[in-house]
Write a protein that holds these residues in place. Structure first.
Motif, PDB file in Angstrom:
ATOM      1  N   GLU A  18      42.164  51.175  31.771  1.00 30.04           N
ATOM      2  CA  GLU A  18      42.427  51.052  32.535  1.00 30.04           C
ATOM      3  C   GLU A  18      40.999  51.586  33.552  1.00 30.04           C
ATOM      4  O   GLU A  18      40.299  51.865  32.477  1.00 30.04           O
ATOM      5  N   THR A  19      40.770  51.296  34.891  1.00 28.65           N
ATOM      6  CA  THR A  19      39.788  51.756  35.418  1.00 28.65           C
ATOM      7  C   THR A  19      39.044  52.820  35.593  1.00 28.65           C
ATOM      8  O   THR A  19      40.059  53.730  36.022  1.00 28.65           O
ATOM      9  N   ALA A  23      36.927  38.513  31.445  1.00 26.44           N
ATOM     10  CA  ALA A  23      38.329  39.294  31.665  1.00 26.44           C
ATOM     11  C   ALA A  23      39.633  39.187  32.442  1.00 26.44           C
ATOM     12  O   ALA A  23      40.608  38.963  32.328  1.00 26.44           O
ATOM     13  N   LEU A  24      38.890  38.936  34.211  1.00 27.21           N
ATOM     14  CA  LEU A  24      39.716  38.946  34.885  1.00 27.21           C
ATOM     15  C   LEU A  24      40.466  37.498  34.547  1.00 27.21           C
ATOM     16  O   LEU A  24      41.744  37.122  35.174  1.00 27.21           O
ATOM     17  N   LEU A  51      42.401  35.558  42.045  1.00 27.61           N
ATOM     18  CA  LEU A  51      41.326  33.871  42.163  1.00 27.61           C
ATOM     19  C   LEU A  51      41.485  32.863  42.204  1.00 27.61           C
ATOM     20  O   LEU A  51      41.019  31.852  42.765  1.00 27.61           O
ATOM     21  N   GLU A  86      40.171  44.492  40.973  1.00 26.57           N
ATOM     22  CA  GLU A  86      41.085  45.348  41.064  1.00 26.57           C
ATOM     23  C   GLU A  86      41.346  46.333  42.196  1.00 26.57           C
ATOM     24  O   GLU A  86      40.262  47.046  42.837  1.00 26.57           O
ATOM     25  N   SER A  87      42.222  46.773  42.205  1.00 32.14           N
ATOM     26  CA  SER A  87      42.639  47.872  42.754  1.00 32.14           C
ATOM     27  C   SER A  87      42.379  49.247  42.853  1.00 32.14           C
ATOM     28  O   SER A  87      41.427  49.844  41.490  1.00 32.14           O
ATOM     29  N   TYR A 115      33.415  41.436  32.734  1.00 36.06           N
ATOM     30  CA  TYR A 115      34.858  41.440  33.920  1.00 36.06           C
ATOM     31  C   TYR A 115      34.990  40.383  34.081  1.00 36.06           C
ATOM     32  O   TYR A 115      36.349  40.372  34.536  1.00 36.06           O
TER      33      TYR A 115
END
Lengths: 335, 326
Positions: free
Chosen positions: B278-279, B257-258, B219, B53-54, B254
């Motif tokens: 959030e990250t 989850a993605l 993805l 992710e970003s 992770y």
């Protein structure tokens, strides 16, 4: 049939530019029903954002101009209202969530001040009460430690957090309709799911959502009905299971086939040959015919109407209409 | 890596940190650990999909490979040779053989240069073609990327986003690279145009025997083009494996989850919130496993001990609780 909340009839919007008149939206008609999520999809430049912004008259005029049409809301045509009447509706009855919250929030004011101002513009409430409601709404949209976030400036928050603030601001006056223009495009998938869930939670509270997106996956997940736009007009409009199950417009079909799925492996992806026609001087006939795999000669001669082929699925395609007529049925679209 | 041959590009324990400076003396008070200990191999002719992710550091990694960011520590080896020890000539050759296609085709092309100048500057510089051969070389490259030859006399503003990205690809290919780094090269494009460019990249790979480092958050795209997949989270690679392994039997929570959050037409309706929160910031990554504050299956150990790489069924996973569904 469910009651409609907002009804758009023959909306046309154009922009006067140096190169000529660009027809961004061309006689678009649809309705948004109570409590539903309507998806408006299409590729960049197809007119979906202009359509959405025109509903609230957020198009800069000039260079833009709403050339015609009606937007019925509570028995009134929004396009005929005075600027002050319009201001009373914006934010209060219909709110807007933009793609990029950084450009929609004021960078100079703290989150709290912006949330308070949004409320006091429409409701006769005291600052302290508005502040409390602001805190409560930030908590509702999943922002941790909302008291201190109220004192933060937008740039101090992450993209996901800013989008949550935008959603809190859009929901705080409990509008009947939320127009969300690509609300999650700038966000990560894990955050996107959280934000979409927030939007959907409002639905159960009798709020309708017009969701503008280019992501068919999102449309499938959250929308009840779907309108597909191509070259300034709606080419297919229908209930989600039907449009996904049997898309009837060749453009809708092509759009769906060009998405790689990760459940199966493709050696090649389907593509749509050619490119979108210029919107300055739109050719007659069907606008998709040059790229269409099933086009016939008649497609060049007349511009197809959006016709309801089966209940809850309307298509602007001559070939699909002829096919449906052969199968029996096919009646005029009421709009 | 699918074969035992030496990888084309090999990254070992690479760290790229950015100093955080405060005050008028600009004292360094900390570091943003954008890339924090990454090891990856890209084989010859292989497509490695890098997803995350970003803010997870995937673009910083791309920039480090392009020698646009100096590494804090760690190695980047190309053809078995560390770029740090390379001579000027060897570096020049490295810069030719490793090319990049950026995300934004509007920002990546000089608006005052014609397509001919843009596409042929590299090969002229590297002496791959002479002045006299520029037009024919450019014509060939434009045909390769699906544009008409006449495009060479036009300027970037005359093209759509998809066409510009094709020009960027032609420019990258003009110096006959071995490795193409595509940093979100499709993200700015519409889906139907994405499909065209994806098909093109796949064809070019076959034609020229290229390797790709394909960086994306999508993805679906990775599923289409990648041979192997590496998943990044907060400056680290958390899982690597072949495409089918990672997508069919993701081992890291992770990755799971993605995959679960990505909207999938025809799948289960409704948004699927697979992860809370959030990250965290890369300037103060959590102790232990970096994913533990959001991890649905974290245990006490995860908050304390940084997981080491486990090697199961060719997956490489950094997780104390990695599971392999049968």
């Amino acid at each position: 049939m469910t009651e409609s909340l907002l009804r758009v009839e023959d909306l046309s919007v154009s922009f006067r530019t140096e190169e000529g008149v660009l027809r961004a939206v061309d006689r678009v008609s649809f309705d948004i029903r109570k409590g539903e999520v309507l998806g408006l999809v299409g590729e960049s430049g197809c007119g979906k954002s202009v359509t959405a912004m025109s509903l609230l008259r957020l198009i800069p005029c000039p260079p833009g101009a709403i050339d015609g049409g009606r937007v019925w809301w509570n028995g009134r045509d929004l396009l005929q209202l005075s600027p002050s009447e319009m201001r009373a509706i914006r934010g209060r009855e219909i709110s807007f969530i933009f793609q990029e919250p950084m450009t929609a929030l004021s960078p100079l004011h703290r989150i709290g001040k912006q949330l308070v101002e949004a409320q006091r513009l429409h409701l006769p409430i005291a600052k302290a009460e508005a502040w409390e409601r602001g805190v409560a709404w930030l908590r509702k949209v999943g922002i941790s430690d909302p008291e201190s976030r109220m004192l933060a400036y937008p740039h101090q928050l992450s993209g996901g957090m800013r989008q949550r603030v935008m959603i809190a601001m859009a929901l705080i006056l409990e509008p009947k309709l939320i127009i969300a223009d690509e609300p999650t495009t700038a966000l990560d998938v894990t955050i996107q799911a959280q934000i979409l869930k927030l939007l959907l939670d409002r639905k159960s509270k009798e709020t309708s959502v017009l969701l503008i997106t280019h992501d068919m996956g999102i449309v499938w997940e959250v929308c009840d009905r779907l309108a597909v736009m191509y070259a300034s007009e709606i080419v297919e409009l229908g209930e989600i299971d039907q449009v996904f199950g049997s898309p009837r417009h060749p453009y809708t079909r092509a759009l769906m086939e060009s998405i790689p799925a990760f459940t199966k492996h493709h050696d090649r992806l389907q593509t749509i040959p050619g490119s979108v026609p210029t919107l300055y001087d739109i050719p007659g006939g069907c606008r998709f015919r040059d790229r269409c795999p099933v086009a016939v000669e008649a497609c060049a001669l007349s511009h197809p109407e959006l016709k309801t082929l089966i209940p809850e699925q309307a298509v602007r395609c001559l070939v699909a209409q002829q096919q449906a007529a052969r199968e029996g049925g096919g009646h005029e679209h009421e709009g | 890596m699918s074969t035992k041959a030496e990888p084309l590009l090999s990254i070992r324990d690479l760290k790229v940190w950015f100093p955080v400076q405060r005050g008028i003396l600009a004292r360094t008070v900390g570091h943003i650990r954008a890339v924090d200990g990454i090891s990856l191999d890209i084989g010859s002719g292989e497509v490695l999909g890098l997803v995350g992710e970003s803010g997870c550091g995937k673009s910083t990694l791309a920039r480090a490979i392009m020698l646009l960011e100096p590494p804090h520590t760690g190695q980047i080896c190309y053809g078995g040779r560390d770029v740090v020890g390379m001579s000027r000539l060897q570096l020049r050759d490295y810069r030719r053989q490793v090319q990049i296609v950026f995300q934004d085709p509007f920002a990546a092309l000089n608006p005052r240069r014609s397509v001919l100048e843009i596409v042929t500057e590299g090969p002229l510089q590297h002496g791959l073609i002479g002045r006299g051969g520029a037009v024919s070389a450019c014509g060939q490259l434009l045909r390769d990327v699906g544009l008409h030859e006449d495009a060479m006399y036009r300027y970037p503003h005359e093209f759509s986003g998809g066409q510009r990205q094709r020009i960027c690809i032609a420019r990258a290919l003009s110096v006959r690279p071995k490795l193409l780094v595509c940093d979100e090269a499709l993200s700015a494009l519409d889906v139907s145009v994405q499909a065209q460019v994806l098909n093109l990249l796949k064809d070019l790979k076959e034609k020229y025997g290229l390797s790709y480092l394909f960086i994306t958050h999508d993805l679906h795209v990775v599923r289409f083009i990648a041979d192997r997949i590496a998943v990044m989270y907060l400056g680290r690679v958390v899982e690597t494996g072949t495409r089918d392994q990672v997508l069919a039997t993701p081992a890291h929570p992770y990755t799971q989850a993605l995959l679960a959050s990505a909207p999938q037409p025809g799948g289960v309706r409704g948004p699927k919130v697979a992860l809370p929160g959030e990250t965290p910031s890369a300037s103060a990554p959590p102790p232990g496993c970096r994913f533990h504050p959001r991890c649905p299956i974290a245990v006490e150990t995860c908050a304390v001990v940084d997981p080491v790489e486990q090697n199961v069924q060719e997956h490489k996973v950094h997780c104390h609780r990695a599971t392999f569904p049968v």
